[in-house]
Structures are given as C-alpha cells and as structure tokens.
Design a protein around this motif. Structure first.
Motif, mmCIF file in Angstrom:
data_model
loop_
_atom_site.group_PDB
_atom_site.id
_atom_site.type_symbol
_atom_site.label_atom_id
_atom_site.label_comp_id
_atom_site.label_asym_id
_atom_site.label_seq_id
_atom_site.Cartn_x
_atom_site.Cartn_y
_atom_site.Cartn_z
ATOM 1 N N SER A 161 0.852 -1.186 0.000
ATOM 2 C CA SER A 161 0.000 0.000 0.000
ATOM 3 C C SER A 161 0.888 1.237 0.000
ATOM 4 N N LYS A 162 0.404 2.291 -0.630
ATOM 5 C CA LYS A 162 1.161 3.539 -0.653
ATOM 6 C C LYS A 162 1.167 4.187 0.726
ATOM 7 N N ASP A 163 2.277 4.810 1.054
ATOM 8 C CA ASP A 163 2.320 5.609 2.271
ATOM 9 C C ASP A 163 1.464 6.862 2.079
ATOM 10 N N PRO A 164 0.789 7.308 3.123
ATOM 11 C CA PRO A 164 0.072 8.584 3.002
ATOM 12 C C PRO A 164 1.057 9.720 2.750
ATOM 13 N N SER A 185 5.827 -6.771 3.984
ATOM 14 C CA SER A 185 4.556 -6.076 4.161
ATOM 15 C C SER A 185 4.355 -5.649 5.616
ATOM 16 N N PHE A 186 4.748 -6.507 6.540
ATOM 17 C CA PHE A 186 4.615 -6.197 7.970
ATOM 18 C C PHE A 186 5.492 -4.998 8.339
ATOM 19 N N SER A 187 6.709 -4.974 7.826
ATOM 20 C CA SER A 187 7.596 -3.833 8.078
ATOM 21 C C SER A 187 7.021 -2.556 7.484
ATOM 22 N N ASP A 188 6.395 -2.670 6.322
ATOM 23 C CA ASP A 188 5.745 -1.508 5.714
ATOM 24 C C ASP A 188 4.598 -1.004 6.588
ATOM 25 N N GLU A 189 3.845 -1.942 7.150
ATOM 26 C CA GLU A 189 2.730 -1.570 8.033
ATOM 27 C C GLU A 189 3.250 -0.809 9.258
ATOM 28 N N ILE A 190 4.325 -1.297 9.837
ATOM 29 C CA ILE A 190 4.905 -0.622 10.995
ATOM 30 C C ILE A 190 5.424 0.764 10.607
ATOM 31 N N ARG A 191 6.037 0.866 9.420
ATOM 32 C CA ARG A 191 6.539 2.171 8.976
ATOM 33 C C ARG A 191 5.401 3.180 8.834
ATOM 34 N N ARG A 192 4.262 2.752 8.283
ATOM 35 C CA ARG A 192 3.129 3.667 8.148
ATOM 36 C C ARG A 192 2.634 4.118 9.517
ATOM 37 N N CYS A 193 2.647 3.207 10.484
ATOM 38 C CA CYS A 193 2.272 3.603 11.855
ATOM 39 C C CYS A 193 3.222 4.676 12.381
ATOM 40 N N GLU A 194 4.510 4.474 12.156
ATOM 41 C CA GLU A 194 5.503 5.472 12.573
ATOM 42 C C GLU A 194 5.214 6.829 11.945
ATOM 43 N N LEU A 195 4.947 6.842 10.638
ATOM 44 C CA LEU A 195 4.686 8.092 9.928
ATOM 45 C C LEU A 195 3.471 8.824 10.501
ATOM 46 N N LEU A 196 2.475 8.052 10.918
ATOM 47 C CA LEU A 196 1.225 8.631 11.421
ATOM 48 C C LEU A 196 1.281 8.969 12.906
ATOM 49 N N GLY A 197 2.401 8.641 13.548
ATOM 50 C CA GLY A 197 2.523 8.918 14.975
ATOM 51 C C GLY A 197 1.806 7.911 15.848
ATOM 52 N N LEU A 198 1.544 6.710 15.302
ATOM 53 C CA LEU A 198 0.861 5.655 16.050
ATOM 54 C C LEU A 198 1.879 4.760 16.748
ATOM 55 N N THR A 199 1.470 4.159 17.832
ATOM 56 C CA THR A 199 2.421 3.430 18.675
ATOM 57 C C THR A 199 2.153 1.935 18.774
ATOM 58 N N ALA A 218 11.247 -6.994 12.205
ATOM 59 C CA ALA A 218 10.510 -5.748 11.965
ATOM 60 C C ALA A 218 10.815 -4.700 13.028
ATOM 61 N N LEU A 219 10.925 -5.120 14.276
ATOM 62 C CA LEU A 219 11.197 -4.167 15.363
ATOM 63 C C LEU A 219 12.605 -3.594 15.228
ATOM 64 N N ASP A 220 13.540 -4.404 14.752
ATOM 65 C CA ASP A 220 14.920 -3.929 14.564
ATOM 66 C C ASP A 220 15.004 -2.792 13.553
ATOM 67 N N LYS A 221 14.058 -2.760 12.615
ATOM 68 C CA LYS A 221 14.073 -1.751 11.555
ATOM 69 C C LYS A 221 13.218 -0.528 11.885
ATOM 70 N N SER A 222 12.648 -0.478 13.094
ATOM 71 C CA SER A 222 11.688 0.578 13.399
ATOM 72 C C SER A 222 11.877 1.097 14.818
ATOM 73 N N ASN A 223 11.122 2.129 15.129
ATOM 74 C CA ASN A 223 11.180 2.716 16.464
ATOM 75 C C ASN A 223 9.777 3.103 16.932
ATOM 76 N N GLY A 224 9.510 2.848 18.201
ATOM 77 C CA GLY A 224 8.319 3.409 18.823
ATOM 78 C C GLY A 224 7.008 2.703 18.593
ATOM 79 N N VAL A 225 6.991 1.634 17.789
ATOM 80 C CA VAL A 225 5.744 0.920 17.523
ATOM 81 C C VAL A 225 5.794 -0.449 18.177
ATOM 82 N N THR A 226 4.752 -0.772 18.938
ATOM 83 C CA THR A 226 4.635 -2.062 19.608
ATOM 84 C C THR A 226 3.872 -3.046 18.737
ATOM 85 N N ALA A 227 4.401 -4.255 18.591
ATOM 86 C CA ALA A 227 3.739 -5.322 17.843
ATOM 87 C C ALA A 227 2.730 -6.012 18.760
#
Length: 281
Positions: A41-44, A90-104, A133-142
């Motif tokens: 999916s495209k990032d917003p 896809s899961f890493s992409d989902e986490i990245r979109r959460c990061e962009l939106l300020g979701l945790t 996925a967590l290694d590639k991201s910050n601030g989002v809980t799985a």
C-alpha cells in the motif's frame, strides 16, 4: 476509564478515520492504514499525515487508544519462503506507516503453519519475524491478537502467545490484544462467572496483564469451543450481555482501546452507548 470504539473506515484517506470514530461516540478506534487485502500500500503523503494527526488531536484521540490492524495477507509464521518474505516486507511496511502517522501500536494475527512446518517452528518464525521488523523501526509495539483456532491458525491459546513473546527480544515492544469472540470460540469460558475468573487468572499467570494493549469486543455466532471465527452483535450471540456488563465493570480493562468489530456497523454508536451505560459508578 474505559476507552470504547470501533474499527472505522479510512475510505478517502486515513485522516477521515478519527472523524468517523467521533461521529459514533467513540473514545478509541481501529483502522487499516493501507489496503486490508494487498501486499503493498502507498504511504500517506505529507498533507494526509498532517491532517490525520490534527484530526486525532481535534477529536481527542491519543496514540494509546488507536489500534491499527495490518492487512490480512500477512503470515509471519509461513513455511513457504516466498510467502514469508512477502509477509515480512509487508509487515515492516505496516509498521513504517504507523511510525509516519505517529501511532504506537500495530495489531496483527500471529500466523499459520499451513501444515508446512511444525507448530513450534511456526511460532518461532513468528517471533523471528517480529524481531526483524522491530529492529528496523522505532516506537511501535507489535500487538499479537488471539485467534479462534480455525484450521492451522496459531495464537489461539495463551500458551502459544506466551511462547511467541518469550522469543521476542525487546519485550517493551510486544503486546497482546484479546478478541472476546475468538477467545470463546477457542475454548475459554468467558460466559460463566467462574469461567470468566479462571480465564483472566490464567491470562495473568501465563502471559501477564502488563502485555495487554487492547481488546476486540465481539459476541460470538458459534458455540463455546467451536474453533470458528464468526462475530455477532453484542448480546445477540452465545456470549450474551452479562459477559460484556461484567467486562465493563472490570478495572483491569481500563485505559486500553476496546474495539468493536461487530458485523453491523450501523449499530456501532448504539453498542458503544450501551456499553458505557453498563458501567456502574
């Protein structure tokens, strides 16, 4: 305090989701940040991200009461190398979109072994996928969601969820969402007073309430232990109204998102209002 809401539409852009939630009297909400049925999916864009954050603030939704869900294609426990690779990306992409939106948080079904590998191998693979996925991201809980146990789907027992958590390296970034329909169909007797107490005592002993990040509030179309996932409107299924009244007055479920996924979205405002009216002062 109880934060009750529903999985609302993000049609026309994720920035519409908090407005949809406010319109039904919700104090929490869930959403898909992308397509629910596509690998990619495209990032917003920047303006959509800005508008989403502004609308969340306008409507009073803090990140801790927003529980986004990943797409339904992802299988982090797959024994098929191609599916596993697609799922992890896809899961890493989902986490990245959460990061962009300020979701945790990101809520997801753990995965399925599809009779391709053993249960334990699949559970370990789910944990490994989360770690990657967590290694590639910050601030989002799985946030692992329990399932009904249909077919080869994993995460239907507290023990399976605990096994995955035990293999996640950063315990501060893993949690659990309990779906009431799934739990009842998986064999947890939430309906009787005795069964309710035992279920949550077992949850605390096996997993721990410190890992509970949210709940999905759904009645069940099928019988206890059916292992079939069929959501029903509140009070019209086999769980019944008394269970939800008991839950609304249980302080252990304060301060987390309590999300409706009942089948008739036209009733969500009514169901949210009914749930709040069951809380005794």
């Amino acid at each position: 305090m109880k934060y009750i809401g529903a999985h609302v539409s993000a049609q026309g852009g994720v920035s519409n989701a908090p407005l949809e939630a406010r319109a039904i009297g919700a104090k929490a909400f869930a959403l898909f940040t992308g397509s629910s049925s596509r690998w990619v999916s495209k990032d917003p864009d920047e303006e959509e991200i800005k508008q989403f954050r502004q609308n969340c603030e306008l409507c009073g939704f803090k990140p801790e009461v927003i529980l986004p869900h990943d797409n339904f294609l992802i299988n982090l426990g797959s024994g098929d190398k191609k599916i596993l690779s697609l799922s992890r990306k896809s899961f890493s992409d989902e986490i990245r979109r959460c990061e962009l939106l300020g979701l945790t948080m990101l809520n997801f079904h753990p995965g399925s072994h599809k009779n391709e590998i053993s249960v334990e191998e699949s559970l370990d693979r789910i944990a490994e996928s989360i770690n990657m996925a967590l290694d590639k991201s910050n601030g989002v809980t799985a946030v692992l969601e329990n399932v009904a146990g249909q077919g080869s789907n994993l995460g239907h027992s507290f023990e399976q969820l605990a096994h995955i958590i035990s293999k996640v390296e950063d315990k501060s970034r893993v949690g659990v969402c309990i779906d009431t329909c799934h739990a009842y169909s998986a064999g947890y007797d939430l309906k009787s007073e005795e069964g309710y107490k035992k279920t949550w005592d077992d949850f605390e002993r096996i997993i721990g309430f410190k890992y509970l990040k949210g709940m999905h509030l759904n009645d069940d179309k099928r019988e206890h232990g059916s292992r079939i996932d069929r959501h029903e409107e509140l009070g019209k299924g086999t769980l019944g109204q008394d269970f939800f009244i008991r839950l609304m007055n249980d302080k252990r479920f304060d301060n987390i998102p309590l999300i409706l996924e009942t089948p008739n979205e036209a009733l969500w405002a009514e169901e949210i209002d009914w749930l709040y009216n069951q809380i005794k002062s």
